[in-house]
Design a protein around this motif. Structure first.
Motif, PDB file in Angstrom:
ATOM      1  N   TYR A 193       0.830  -1.197   0.000  1.00 16.27           N
ATOM      2  CA  TYR A 193       0.000   0.000   0.000  1.00 16.27           C
ATOM      3  C   TYR A 193       0.871   1.255   0.000  1.00 16.27           C
ATOM      4  CZ  TYR A 193      -3.731   3.225   1.254  1.00 16.27           C
ATOM      5  OH  TYR A 193      -4.628   4.264   1.234  1.00 16.27           O
ATOM      6  N   VAL A 194       1.906   1.247   0.827  1.00 19.46           N
ATOM      7  CA  VAL A 194       2.794   2.402   0.938  1.00 19.46           C
ATOM      8  C   VAL A 194       3.485   2.684  -0.393  1.00 19.46           C
ATOM      9  CG1 VAL A 194       4.967   3.181   1.963  1.00 19.46           C
ATOM     10  CG2 VAL A 194       3.157   2.244   3.410  1.00 19.46           C
ATOM     11  N   VAL A 195       3.965   1.644  -1.055  1.00 23.15           N
ATOM     12  CA  VAL A 195       4.630   1.828  -2.346  1.00 23.15           C
ATOM     13  C   VAL A 195       3.658   2.431  -3.361  1.00 23.15           C
ATOM     14  CG1 VAL A 195       5.752   0.664  -4.283  1.00 23.15           C
ATOM     15  CG2 VAL A 195       6.288  -0.021  -1.937  1.00 23.15           C
ATOM     16  N   THR A 196       2.445   1.889  -3.421  1.00 17.98           N
ATOM     17  CA  THR A 196       1.442   2.405  -4.348  1.00 17.98           C
ATOM     18  C   THR A 196       1.132   3.867  -4.054  1.00 17.98           C
ATOM     19  OG1 THR A 196       0.434   0.217  -4.552  1.00 17.98           O
ATOM     20  CG2 THR A 196      -0.903   2.096  -5.216  1.00 17.98           C
ATOM     21  N   GLU A 197       0.968   4.195  -2.790  1.00 11.73           N
ATOM     22  CA  GLU A 197       0.627   5.555  -2.390  1.00 11.73           C
ATOM     23  C   GLU A 197       1.712   6.542  -2.813  1.00 11.73           C
ATOM     24  OE1 GLU A 197      -1.673   7.088   1.437  1.00 11.73           O
ATOM     25  OE2 GLU A 197       0.349   6.379   1.922  1.00 11.73           O
ATOM     26  N   GLU A 198       2.949   6.208  -2.562  1.00 14.71           N
ATOM     27  CA  GLU A 198       4.043   7.108  -2.907  1.00 14.71           C
ATOM     28  C   GLU A 198       4.187   7.262  -4.419  1.00 14.71           C
ATOM     29  OE1 GLU A 198       5.842   9.067  -0.924  1.00 14.71           O
ATOM     30  OE2 GLU A 198       4.536   8.373   0.701  1.00 14.71           O
ATOM     31  N   MET A 199       4.013   6.170  -5.149  1.00 20.25           N
ATOM     32  CA  MET A 199       4.080   6.236  -6.611  1.00 20.25           C
ATOM     33  C   MET A 199       2.989   7.148  -7.162  1.00 20.25           C
ATOM     34  SD  MET A 199       6.495   4.186  -8.016  1.00 20.25           S
ATOM     35  CE  MET A 199       7.656   2.965  -7.366  1.00 20.25           C
ATOM     36  N   ARG A 200       1.795   7.061  -6.616  1.00 21.97           N
ATOM     37  CA  ARG A 200       0.670   7.860  -7.110  1.00 21.97           C
ATOM     38  C   ARG A 200       0.845   9.334  -6.795  1.00 21.97           C
ATOM     39  NH1 ARG A 200      -2.456   5.804 -11.163  1.00 21.97           N
ATOM     40  NH2 ARG A 200      -2.381   3.556 -10.944  1.00 21.97           N
ATOM     41  N   VAL A 201       1.254   9.624  -5.564  1.00 19.61           N
ATOM     42  CA  VAL A 201       1.430  11.023  -5.177  1.00 19.61           C
ATOM     43  C   VAL A 201       2.516  11.687  -6.020  1.00 19.61           C
ATOM     44  CG1 VAL A 201       2.187  12.531  -3.307  1.00 19.61           C
ATOM     45  CG2 VAL A 201       0.550  10.698  -2.843  1.00 19.61           C
ATOM     46  N   ALA A 202       3.536  10.917  -6.386  1.00 19.40           N
ATOM     47  CA  ALA A 202       4.635  11.467  -7.185  1.00 19.40           C
ATOM     48  C   ALA A 202       4.320  11.501  -8.681  1.00 19.40           C
ATOM     49  CB  ALA A 202       5.901  10.649  -6.953  1.00 19.40           C
ATOM     50  N   ASN A 203       3.170  10.961  -9.078  1.00 20.51           N
ATOM     51  CA  ASN A 203       2.823  10.860 -10.501  1.00 20.51           C
ATOM     52  C   ASN A 203       3.865  10.072 -11.289  1.00 20.51           C
ATOM     53  OD1 ASN A 203       0.310  12.345 -10.609  1.00 20.51           O
ATOM     54  ND2 ASN A 203       1.525  14.170 -10.178  1.00 20.51           N
TER      55      ASN A 203
END
Length: 386
Positions: A80-90
């Motif tokens: 979840y954390v990896v997905t969240e950071e990837m999304r926020v960073a575009n």
């Protein structure tokens, strides 16, 4: 039967915060190297194979899968954390995201062993792109109205028909699709659908691009004309794919990608209003951030349920319904709150550009992954209301 609807309060453990710092450092390096621009959210139609491989080399693909298939046996909360950071960073996640999120788990559960040993390690290395074949022309989001046929032949099946709105089919190596192997019955219109793994390089498959108002090429129509699928690419139960698809959608509908897709406009709004916004701006940002925090807590809860081996189909549908409505409405709310921002503000041009892009992107959000109407039907059944 009424489902027990619940969102357990789950806090991310310390290992997740350590991982978050690691992912942020990696993304900062990629941005500095010019791999992508976090202020230009064009990831939906971008193919970044080398970035995908570097993510795989970090061990961030197939994170929850068994090590024997190239996975890392980490938790859904870490993923979840990896997905969240990837999304926020575009970040440009298009090549690997569907394969990692839902196609891999389907193969883990239903594919023959030799298929798992071949394909899953390549997903974990960031080498493969997957598409999902569910919607069809003239049937909208009614999965059970699917007419594309898989007809028995020597050694496998011949596929004839079409799928539509197939994200990334133009760059996909494989598609996991649902085809009709038998007619529905009066008692059960869900009967007769079977799930298959399709090699997109097979003869008889044509991919037609569908343009978007944003100028992106993300969606496609895929036409099958006597395309052959071998027996060992059949996944799960013949005529019973609806049960498998329902489980699969719990993975698809509950992640942070379901409410972060237009979050970049909120970030730019905060920058534009500055450290001392007026009362109107402060209240507006406060409401948006509180709503975002609530959705995030719900989404983390679903990740915790997946970690516990549950199938939170109704809860995932709620996250998707609320999340996509919120991110669809976000650019309009941002435009209202930014109405009195000084035109000479340092990031005003960026805010205007991103808000315009998010506004054009917004119409698809409540359609992809299941329309609002379909989701509310699932929720109503789960609550015993229909």
């Amino acid at each position: 039967m009424t489902a027990a609807l619940r969102f357990d309060p789950i806090r991310l453990p310390p290992v997740c915060e350590e991982l978050r710092r690691e992912v942020r450092a990696f993304l900062a390096e990629e941005i500095a190297a010019g791999t992508f621009d976090p202020h230009k959210p064009q990831r939906e139609d971008s193919d970044a194979p080398e970035f995908s491989r570097r993510v795989g080399a970090r061990g961030w693909l197939g994170m929850t899968w068994p090590k024997q298939y190239g996975g890392h046996e980490r938790t859904f909360l870490e993923r979840y954390v990896v997905t969240e950071e990837m999304r926020v960073a575009n970040a440009p996640t298009r090549r690997f995201f569907v394969a990692d999120r839902q196609s891999g788990p389907v193969l883990l559960k239903y594919a023959p062993e030799h298929i798992k040993m071949d394909i899953l390690p390549r997903i974990c290395r960031g080498e493969l792109c997957f598409a999902i074949g569910m919607s069809e022309p003239n049937s909208g989001s009614d999965l059970f109205a699917a007419k594309t046929k898989a007809t028995r032949t020597d050694g496998g099946y011949l596929i004839n028909g079409a799928k539509i709105w197939t994200t990334s089919a133009h760059m996909a190596d494989y598609m996991i699709a649902i085809f009709r192997t038998s007619p529905p019955t009066k008692e059960n219109r869900r009967h007769g659908l079977t799930q298959f793994l399709v090699d997109m390089k097979s003869p008889g498959i044509k991919v037609n691009p569908i343009g978007q108002i944003t100028g992106q090429h993300e969606f496609n129509e895929v036409v099958f004309t006597d395309a052959f699928v071998p027996d060992d690419h059949l996944l799960g139960e013949i005529d019973g794919a609806w049960k498998q698809a329902t489980s699969e959608l719990a993975y698809e509908r509950s992640g942070p990608e379901r409410f972060l897709e237009t979050s970049y406009v909120l970030i730019e709004l905060v920058r534009a209003l500055g450290p001392d916004p007026d009362t109107r701006g402060a209240e507006g940002i406060g409401r948006l951030v509180a709503q975002l925090h609530t959705m995030r807590r719900m989404s983390v809860s679903v990740a915790g349920m997946l970690q516990a081996g549950k199938e939170p189909v109704v809860e995932a549908s709620i996250v998707k319904d609320i999340g996509t409505l919120w991110e669809q409405q976000l650019p309009h709310r941002v435009r209202e709150l930014a109405a009195f921002v000084d035109a000479d503000d340092s990031n005003h041009a960026t805010l205007d550009e991103l808000t315009a892009f998010a506004t054009k992107l917004a119409p698809k959000l409540t359609i992809q992954g299941g329309t609002t109407e379909v989701l509310r039907g699932i929720i109503a059944r789960g609550l015993g209301l229909r």
